[in-house]
Design an enzyme around this catalytic site. Structure first.
Site, PDB file in Angstrom:
ATOM      1  N   HIS A 222      11.576  -2.161 -26.057  1.00  0.00           N
ATOM      2  CA  HIS A 222      10.477  -3.121 -26.254  1.00  0.00           C
ATOM      3  C   HIS A 222       9.994  -3.193 -27.698  1.00  0.00           C
ATOM      4  O   HIS A 222       9.131  -3.988 -28.025  1.00  0.00           O
ATOM      5  CB  HIS A 222       9.292  -2.799 -25.339  1.00  0.00           C
ATOM      6  CG  HIS A 222       8.483  -1.618 -25.794  1.00  0.00           C
ATOM      7  ND1 HIS A 222       8.907  -0.330 -25.639  1.00  0.00           N
ATOM      8  CD2 HIS A 222       7.294  -1.544 -26.433  1.00  0.00           C
ATOM      9  CE1 HIS A 222       8.007   0.494 -26.144  1.00  0.00           C
ATOM     10  NE2 HIS A 222       7.012  -0.209 -26.639  1.00  0.00           N
TER      11      HIS A 222
HETATM   12  C1  UD1 Z   1       2.187  -2.626 -26.907  1.00  0.00           C
HETATM   13  C2  UD1 Z   1       1.884  -1.664 -28.065  1.00  0.00           C
HETATM   14  C3  UD1 Z   1       3.020  -0.693 -28.224  1.00  0.00           C
HETATM   15  C4  UD1 Z   1       3.350  -0.002 -26.921  1.00  0.00           C
HETATM   16  C5  UD1 Z   1       3.614  -1.053 -25.857  1.00  0.00           C
HETATM   17  C6  UD1 Z   1       3.919  -0.433 -24.515  1.00  0.00           C
HETATM   18  C7  UD1 Z   1       0.580  -2.458 -29.995  1.00  0.00           C
HETATM   19  C8  UD1 Z   1       0.685  -2.911 -31.395  1.00  0.00           C
HETATM   20  N1  UD1 Z   1       1.757  -2.378 -29.312  1.00  0.00           N
HETATM   21  O1  UD1 Z   1       3.330  -3.375 -27.282  1.00  0.00           O
HETATM   22  O2  UD1 Z   1       2.663   0.288 -29.180  1.00  0.00           O
HETATM   23  O3  UD1 Z   1       4.471   0.824 -27.102  1.00  0.00           O
HETATM   24  O4  UD1 Z   1       2.454  -1.882 -25.750  1.00  0.00           O
HETATM   25  O5  UD1 Z   1       4.190  -1.400 -23.549  1.00  0.00           O
HETATM   26  O6  UD1 Z   1      -0.495  -2.192 -29.522  1.00  0.00           O
HETATM   27  N2  UD1 Z   1       2.702  -9.219 -22.024  1.00  0.00           N
HETATM   28  C9  UD1 Z   1       2.755  -9.537 -20.699  1.00  0.00           C
HETATM   29  N3  UD1 Z   1       1.923  -8.843 -19.859  1.00  0.00           N
HETATM   30  C10 UD1 Z   1       1.058  -7.899 -20.281  1.00  0.00           C
HETATM   31  C11 UD1 Z   1       1.012  -7.601 -21.653  1.00  0.00           C
HETATM   32  C12 UD1 Z   1       1.848  -8.264 -22.510  1.00  0.00           C
HETATM   33  O7  UD1 Z   1       3.504 -10.379 -20.263  1.00  0.00           O
HETATM   34  O8  UD1 Z   1       0.334  -7.321 -19.449  1.00  0.00           O
HETATM   35  C13 UD1 Z   1       3.598  -9.940 -22.951  1.00  0.00           C
HETATM   36  C14 UD1 Z   1       2.868 -10.975 -23.758  1.00  0.00           C
HETATM   37  O9  UD1 Z   1       3.671 -12.087 -23.906  1.00  0.00           O
HETATM   38  C15 UD1 Z   1       2.704 -10.343 -25.111  1.00  0.00           C
HETATM   39  C16 UD1 Z   1       3.913  -9.419 -25.198  1.00  0.00           C
HETATM   40  O10 UD1 Z   1       4.176  -9.002 -23.847  1.00  0.00           O
HETATM   41  O11 UD1 Z   1       2.643 -11.277 -26.127  1.00  0.00           O
HETATM   42  C17 UD1 Z   1       3.687  -8.217 -26.046  1.00  0.00           C
HETATM   43  O12 UD1 Z   1       2.486  -7.539 -25.635  1.00  0.00           O
HETATM   44  P1  UD1 Z   1       1.611  -6.705 -26.704  1.00  0.00           P
HETATM   45  O13 UD1 Z   1       0.486  -6.006 -26.015  1.00  0.00           O
HETATM   46  O14 UD1 Z   1       1.246  -7.602 -27.842  1.00  0.00           O
HETATM   47  O15 UD1 Z   1       2.621  -5.688 -27.283  1.00  0.00           O
HETATM   48  P2  UD1 Z   1       3.671  -4.741 -26.559  1.00  0.00           P
HETATM   49  O16 UD1 Z   1       5.022  -5.159 -26.995  1.00  0.00           O
HETATM   50  O17 UD1 Z   1       3.404  -4.671 -25.084  1.00  0.00           O
END
Ligand code: UD1
Length: 379
Positions: A222
């Protein structure tokens, strides 16, 4: 006076860290803990399931911030959390890990002036104490958003709880070594793992995925550096597909990665791959505990496989958790195909040693509670 600590969790890796802390804090005498969920992660499979499986109490406050760019997400958490801190007037804010919620809430807490001063071991204060659990991790790679989060949060924290001796050395090099502020307590995430092992042994997920009693690997990806660029991601998956022809690969796909795979129209051969939605904590623990090997770019999984004694191949150029290499089962290989294949050969030949870092013993949250009792006993 009983002090009030607002404990913050926002994204999946925070939940397994906050769970043992909240459980240990229930017996605290000099302080009470309240949970704030920022809503950085909101999908049931990244959030709700962890509350159910790890018996995390319902949050006192839910900020429901959702996704966005780094600035949008961090700013939105800050705006909403500041209102909570002003209303609640806590004597401390405790944050875990290195996600955007960690930084946003630590920053807010560090600039608040409370209506009434309070006393603690550090004398009279008008600002809440900022407490960082999992302090002292560094990948030395500023291209990782988490590295920025780690440095910012450690720099403004009043109390730093560190998971391994390398972290203590690292902080000392940054001139952070005051023994009243920096404590080596072990790893709270391992408290959760050791507490959940028996429950995980009852999981039927391996039967469900058709890998029970067979050799298999687990893949998680991820990190933006691995998944955001389609060319990098397809090259990595080609290498992994070669491994899948030797040992079936179970791949629970993170939402960030799923979006990229869908955009690329990526297809997986079902004979070699089991591609699934993100798993809950208990099922994932059972899957990793029984895997022949794990290929990942996650930080937490490097630690979990170390304790489980399962070979871990880390698909990154650096790690903030070097003790999992020195004292665990982790091999840091990056994304070069030949380096990955050599590490897989080593893992499959069983030449990976199992050792467990000191104080990764299931009692870290209790140590933190006992230290905080002393900090607030004078209030
Ligand atoms: C976040 C953390 C990362 C951690 C990871 C674990 C930061 C900078 N990053 O990354 O350190 O290792 O979580 O999972 O804080 N999304 C969904 N559902 C959700 C949440 C997110 O579909 O419940 C999708 C959204 O499109 C979003 C993307 O995943 O834009 C990324 O989510 P985000 O929280 O920005 O970062 P992670 O890659 O999950």
């Amino acid at each position: 006076m009983t002090a009030k600590i607002l404990c913050v969790a926002g994204a999946r890796p925070n939940f397994m860290k906050i769970a043992p802390l909240l459980a240990a804090f229930r017996s605290a005498k000099s302080f009470e803990a309240r949970l704030v969920h920022t809503g950085q992660h909101y999908d049931a499979k990244l959030s709700k399931i962890f509350f159910e499986e790890l018996a995390i109490p319902r949050p006192h406050v839910e900020l429901e911030v959702g996704s966005g760019t780094h600035a949008q997400q961090t700013a939105e958490i800050m705006k909403r959390f500041e209102e909570v801190v002003i209303r609640e007037q806590p004597q401390a804010v405790l944050v875990v890990g290195d996600v955007n919620s960690t930084t946003a809430c630590a920053l807010v807490a560090s600039k608040i002036r409370l209506e009434k001063p309070f006393r603690c071991r550090f004398g009279e204060r008008t600002r809440p104490l900022v407490i960082h659990v999992e302090a002292g991790l560094r990948s030395h790679d500023n291209d990782m958003p988490e590295e920025i989060n780690r440095k910012v949060v450690d720099a403004i924290s009043d109390l730093l709880f560190v998971s391994d001796p390398i972290g203590m050395e690292l902080l000392a090099k940054e001139n952070v070594s005051d023994p009243d502020r920096v404590f080596f307590v072990g790893n709270v995430m391992i408290d959760t793992l050791l507490g959940a092992k028996e429950k995980a042994a009852q999981s039927t997920i391996r039967e469900e995925f058709g890998v029970a009693g067979k050799p298999y690997g687990v893949v998680t990806l991820h990190r933006p550096s691995n998944v955001d660029d389609p060319a990098n991601l397809s090259q990595l998956l080609r290498t992994l597909d070669g491994i899948a022809s030797r040992v079936k690969l179970v791949f629970p796909v993170h939402p960030r990665t799923r979006q990229k795979l869908e955009a690329m129209g990526m297809a997986f051969d079902e004979a070699r791959w089991k591609v699934v939605d993100p798993c809950g904590y208990i099922d994932f623990l059972d899957l990793t505990a029984n895997a022949t090997l794990v290929l990942t770019d996650s930080g937490g999984i490097q630690e979990e496989t170390t304790v489980l004694g399962v070979p871990c191949i880390t698909l990154r150029e650096n790690t903030e958790r070097p003790c999992t290499i020195d004292q665990g089962t982790n091999q840091l290989v990056g994304t070069d195909p030949s380096a990955i294949l050599a590490a897989v050969d080593r893992a499959l030949s069983g030449r990976v040693e199992k050792r467990v870092p000191p104080l990764w013993d299931g009692k870290s949250a209790e140590r933190i509670r006992d230290i905080l009792e002393q900090v607030f006993a004078v209030s």
